[in-house]
Structure formats: structure tokens, C-alpha cells
Write a protein that holds these residues in place. Structure first.
Motif, PDB file in Angstrom:
ATOM      1  N   LYS A  20       1.170  -1.082  -0.634  1.00 37.31           N
ATOM      2  CA  LYS A  20      -0.181   0.156   0.004  1.00 37.31           C
ATOM      3  C   LYS A  20       0.735   0.762  -0.069  1.00 37.31           C
ATOM      4  O   LYS A  20       0.692   2.325  -1.167  1.00 37.31           O
ATOM      5  CB  LYS A  20      -1.430   0.149   0.881  1.00 37.31           C
ATOM      6  CG  LYS A  20      -2.040  -1.526   1.398  1.00 37.31           C
ATOM      7  CD  LYS A  20      -2.888  -0.749   2.272  1.00 37.31           C
ATOM      8  CE  LYS A  20      -3.759  -1.887   2.674  1.00 37.31           C
ATOM      9  NZ  LYS A  20      -4.253  -1.964   3.840  1.00 37.31           N
ATOM     10  N   GLN A  21       1.512   1.474   0.656  1.00 41.11           N
ATOM     11  CA  GLN A  21       2.650   2.232   1.040  1.00 41.11           C
ATOM     12  C   GLN A  21       3.643   2.139  -0.908  1.00 41.11           C
ATOM     13  O   GLN A  21       3.459   3.794  -0.666  1.00 41.11           O
ATOM     14  CB  GLN A  21       3.707   2.422   2.221  1.00 41.11           C
ATOM     15  CG  GLN A  21       3.031   2.653   3.358  1.00 41.11           C
ATOM     16  CD  GLN A  21       3.743   2.104   4.410  1.00 41.11           C
ATOM     17  OE1 GLN A  21       5.616   1.499   4.428  1.00 41.11           O
ATOM     18  NE2 GLN A  21       3.757   2.369   6.063  1.00 41.11           N
ATOM     19  N   ARG A  22       4.037   1.408  -1.370  1.00 39.04           N
ATOM     20  CA  ARG A  22       4.012   1.851  -2.410  1.00 39.04           C
ATOM     21  C   ARG A  22       3.726   2.190  -3.078  1.00 39.04           C
ATOM     22  O   ARG A  22       3.604   3.316  -4.607  1.00 39.04           O
ATOM     23  CB  ARG A  22       5.133   0.303  -2.859  1.00 39.04           C
ATOM     24  CG  ARG A  22       6.039  -0.596  -2.519  1.00 39.04           C
ATOM     25  CD  ARG A  22       6.915  -0.891  -3.192  1.00 39.04           C
ATOM     26  NE  ARG A  22       6.245  -2.217  -3.224  1.00 39.04           N
ATOM     27  CZ  ARG A  22       6.380  -3.334  -2.195  1.00 39.04           C
ATOM     28  NH1 ARG A  22       6.488  -3.593  -0.765  1.00 39.04           N
ATOM     29  NH2 ARG A  22       5.419  -4.577  -2.791  1.00 39.04           N
ATOM     30  N   ILE A  23       2.660   1.625  -3.530  1.00 40.31           N
ATOM     31  CA  ILE A  23       1.537   2.480  -4.441  1.00 40.31           C
ATOM     32  C   ILE A  23       0.985   3.572  -4.053  1.00 40.31           C
ATOM     33  O   ILE A  23       0.813   4.491  -4.882  1.00 40.31           O
ATOM     34  CB  ILE A  23       0.187   1.785  -4.115  1.00 40.31           C
ATOM     35  CG1 ILE A  23       0.376   0.020  -4.826  1.00 40.31           C
ATOM     36  CG2 ILE A  23      -1.273   2.118  -4.593  1.00 40.31           C
ATOM     37  CD1 ILE A  23      -0.492  -0.709  -4.787  1.00 40.31           C
ATOM     38  N   VAL A  24       1.337   4.618  -2.263  1.00 32.44           N
ATOM     39  CA  VAL A  24       0.512   5.663  -2.206  1.00 32.44           C
ATOM     40  C   VAL A  24       1.994   6.495  -2.519  1.00 32.44           C
ATOM     41  O   VAL A  24       1.586   8.356  -3.509  1.00 32.44           O
ATOM     42  CB  VAL A  24       0.600   5.481  -0.901  1.00 32.44           C
ATOM     43  CG1 VAL A  24       0.240   7.267  -0.088  1.00 32.44           C
ATOM     44  CG2 VAL A  24      -0.746   5.342  -0.348  1.00 32.44           C
ATOM     45  N   LYS A  25       3.187   6.549  -3.121  1.00 33.75           N
ATOM     46  CA  LYS A  25       4.551   6.350  -2.923  1.00 33.75           C
ATOM     47  C   LYS A  25       3.862   6.973  -4.455  1.00 33.75           C
ATOM     48  O   LYS A  25       4.375   7.915  -4.916  1.00 33.75           O
ATOM     49  CB  LYS A  25       5.925   5.579  -2.249  1.00 33.75           C
ATOM     50  CG  LYS A  25       6.541   6.540  -3.194  1.00 33.75           C
ATOM     51  CD  LYS A  25       8.336   5.857  -2.076  1.00 33.75           C
ATOM     52  CE  LYS A  25       9.849   6.239  -2.484  1.00 33.75           C
ATOM     53  NZ  LYS A  25      10.085   5.796  -3.738  1.00 33.75           N
ATOM     54  N   ARG A  26       4.002   5.815  -5.374  1.00 31.95           N
ATOM     55  CA  ARG A  26       3.968   6.253  -7.030  1.00 31.95           C
ATOM     56  C   ARG A  26       3.062   6.345  -7.313  1.00 31.95           C
ATOM     57  O   ARG A  26       3.255   7.670  -8.322  1.00 31.95           O
ATOM     58  CB  ARG A  26       3.658   4.860  -6.937  1.00 31.95           C
ATOM     59  CG  ARG A  26       3.786   4.654  -8.693  1.00 31.95           C
ATOM     60  CD  ARG A  26       5.849   4.498  -9.049  1.00 31.95           C
ATOM     61  NE  ARG A  26       5.316   4.810 -10.392  1.00 31.95           N
ATOM     62  CZ  ARG A  26       6.731   5.940 -11.260  1.00 31.95           C
ATOM     63  NH1 ARG A  26       7.321   7.012 -10.604  1.00 31.95           N
ATOM     64  NH2 ARG A  26       6.535   6.256 -12.759  1.00 31.95           N
ATOM     65  N   LYS A  28       1.866   9.427  -5.649  1.00 25.25           N
ATOM     66  CA  LYS A  28       2.746  11.247  -5.963  1.00 25.25           C
ATOM     67  C   LYS A  28       3.705  11.443  -6.650  1.00 25.25           C
ATOM     68  O   LYS A  28       3.509  12.522  -6.992  1.00 25.25           O
ATOM     69  CB  LYS A  28       3.114  10.723  -4.356  1.00 25.25           C
ATOM     70  CG  LYS A  28       2.134  11.122  -3.447  1.00 25.25           C
ATOM     71  CD  LYS A  28       2.785  11.079  -2.017  1.00 25.25           C
ATOM     72  CE  LYS A  28       2.190  11.481  -0.702  1.00 25.25           C
ATOM     73  NZ  LYS A  28       2.540  11.091   0.870  1.00 25.25           N
ATOM     74  N   GLU A  29       4.413  10.294  -7.174  1.00 25.59           N
ATOM     75  CA  GLU A  29       5.586  10.980  -8.004  1.00 25.59           C
ATOM     76  C   GLU A  29       5.278  10.742  -9.463  1.00 25.59           C
ATOM     77  O   GLU A  29       4.952  12.139 -10.284  1.00 25.59           O
ATOM     78  CB  GLU A  29       6.067   9.517  -8.394  1.00 25.59           C
ATOM     79  CG  GLU A  29       7.284   9.013  -6.869  1.00 25.59           C
ATOM     80  CD  GLU A  29       7.686   7.462  -6.952  1.00 25.59           C
ATOM     81  OE1 GLU A  29       7.513   7.262  -7.932  1.00 25.59           O
ATOM     82  OE2 GLU A  29       9.144   7.563  -5.787  1.00 25.59           O
ATOM     83  N   ALA A  34       3.621  13.931 -13.376  1.00 24.91           N
ATOM     84  CA  ALA A  34       1.870  14.512 -14.310  1.00 24.91           C
ATOM     85  C   ALA A  34       2.165  16.376 -14.490  1.00 24.91           C
ATOM     86  O   ALA A  34       2.125  17.162 -15.583  1.00 24.91           O
ATOM     87  CB  ALA A  34       1.191  14.801 -14.286  1.00 24.91           C
ATOM     88  N   MET A  35       2.387  16.608 -13.382  1.00 27.05           N
ATOM     89  CA  MET A  35       2.435  18.179 -12.647  1.00 27.05           C
ATOM     90  C   MET A  35       3.388  19.324 -13.402  1.00 27.05           C
ATOM     91  O   MET A  35       3.353  20.016 -14.361  1.00 27.05           O
ATOM     92  CB  MET A  35       2.464  18.269 -11.761  1.00 27.05           C
ATOM     93  CG  MET A  35       0.854  18.199 -10.752  1.00 27.05           C
ATOM     94  SD  MET A  35       0.883  18.685  -8.900  1.00 27.05           S
ATOM     95  CE  MET A  35       1.368  20.462  -9.091  1.00 27.05           C
ATOM     96  N   GLU A  36       4.885  18.006 -13.125  1.00 27.92           N
ATOM     97  CA  GLU A  36       6.325  19.198 -13.804  1.00 27.92           C
ATOM     98  C   GLU A  36       5.732  18.933 -15.387  1.00 27.92           C
ATOM     99  O   GLU A  36       6.448  19.533 -16.220  1.00 27.92           O
ATOM    100  CB  GLU A  36       6.635  18.136 -13.848  1.00 27.92           C
ATOM    101  CG  GLU A  36       8.543  18.925 -14.114  1.00 27.92           C
ATOM    102  CD  GLU A  36       8.502  20.048 -14.159  1.00 27.92           C
ATOM    103  OE1 GLU A  36       9.807  20.654 -14.355  1.00 27.92           O
ATOM    104  OE2 GLU A  36       7.958  21.088 -13.469  1.00 27.92           O
ATOM    105  N   GLU A  37       5.198  17.606 -16.794  1.00 29.77           N
ATOM    106  CA  GLU A  37       4.819  17.635 -17.850  1.00 29.77           C
ATOM    107  C   GLU A  37       3.568  19.394 -18.491  1.00 29.77           C
ATOM    108  O   GLU A  37       4.061  19.656 -18.775  1.00 29.77           O
ATOM    109  CB  GLU A  37       4.125  16.263 -18.054  1.00 29.77           C
ATOM    110  CG  GLU A  37       4.498  15.609 -19.327  1.00 29.77           C
ATOM    111  CD  GLU A  37       4.468  14.539 -19.468  1.00 29.77           C
ATOM    112  OE1 GLU A  37       3.276  14.117 -20.264  1.00 29.77           O
ATOM    113  OE2 GLU A  37       5.226  13.218 -19.188  1.00 29.77           O
TER     114      GLU A  37
END
Length: 129
Positions: A20-26, A28-29, A34-37
Motif C-alpha cells: 500500500k505504501q509503495r502504491i501511495v508513493k508511486r 504521488k510521484e 504529470a504536474m511537471e509535464e
């Protein structure tokens, strides 16, 4: 055998929590990417973000852009110290907020100001975006 079952369950939930933590982290990334793009796609011809440039403009100039009042913008540009006016207009051009008249040879595509000539009129010429 209930000890093995409890260990298995503890290991399972531990793995599930890590997953779950990996999913949340990914997630966010991915959102940050997407925001940077999106920000990069917004950049104007000079590589500036129109949102950042707009926020940095004097309030009087922001109002002109919001109301698309070219006459008022020309008046404000005349009233500003020339160096400051050129600085802001160049940033507006570089961010794509302002497009100098492409077909008007008397207008500088760098900052939207009329090119300096001996007997050129004092009037800056702009074209609405």
C-alpha cells in the motif's frame, strides 16, 4: 499450528502494508511527474511559465491581461520606467502571455516594443493574442 498461522498472517499484513505504501508513493510521484509535464507544456517560446510570469506582474498590468485591455496596458507601459516596462514585457513575450505583432516589422519580437528608429513614433504597437 496456530502459531504458524499467526506468523503467516503477520507476514501477509506486513507485506500488504508495504505494498500500500509503495502504491501511495508511486501515485504521488506520478502526480508530480504529470504536474511537471503540464508545466513544461505551458511554457512559452522563451521557456517561461505564463502562470509564474502573470503572478510576478505589477497588479495594474495583471488587470490589463485579465480584462484584455490593450489600451490600458499601453498606457501603463508608458508610465513605467522604461527598463522595468521592457523587463515585464520581455517576460510576457517569453512566457507566451503576449505575442508581439508578427506581421508588423516595426515591432520587436523580443519584447513587443517598437524598434528604435530616428523618427519612429513614440507609440508602441501591440496585437491582441
Amino acid at each position: 499450528s496456530s502459531g504458524i498461522n499467526a506468523e503467516y498472517r503477520a507476514a501477509f499484513y506486513s507485506e500488504l502494508e508495504a505494498f500500500k505504501q509503495r502504491i501511495v508513493k508511486r501515485a504521488k510521484e506520478k502526480i508530480e511527474e504529470a504536474m511537471e509535464e503540464e508545466r513544461l507544456e505551458r511554457l512559452g517560446p522563451g521557456g517561461l511559465d505564463p502562470a509564474d510570469v502573470f503572478e510576478s506582474l505589477p497588479e495594474s498590468m495583471r488587470k490589463c491581461f485579465e480584462s484584455q485591455d490593450i489600451g490600458m496596458l499601453q498606457q501603463i507601459i508608458k508610465e513605467l520606467p522604461e527598463e522595468e516596462a521592457r523587463y515585464h514585457m520581455k517576460r510576457c513575450v517569453d512566457s507566451g502571455l503576449w505575442c508581439p505583432a508578427k506581421d508588423d516589422p516595426s515591432t520587436s519580437t523580443g519584447d513587443g516594443f517598437v524598434k528604435k528608429e530616428d523618427d519612429a513614433e513614440d507609440e508602441e504597437i501591440y496585437q491582441e493574442v
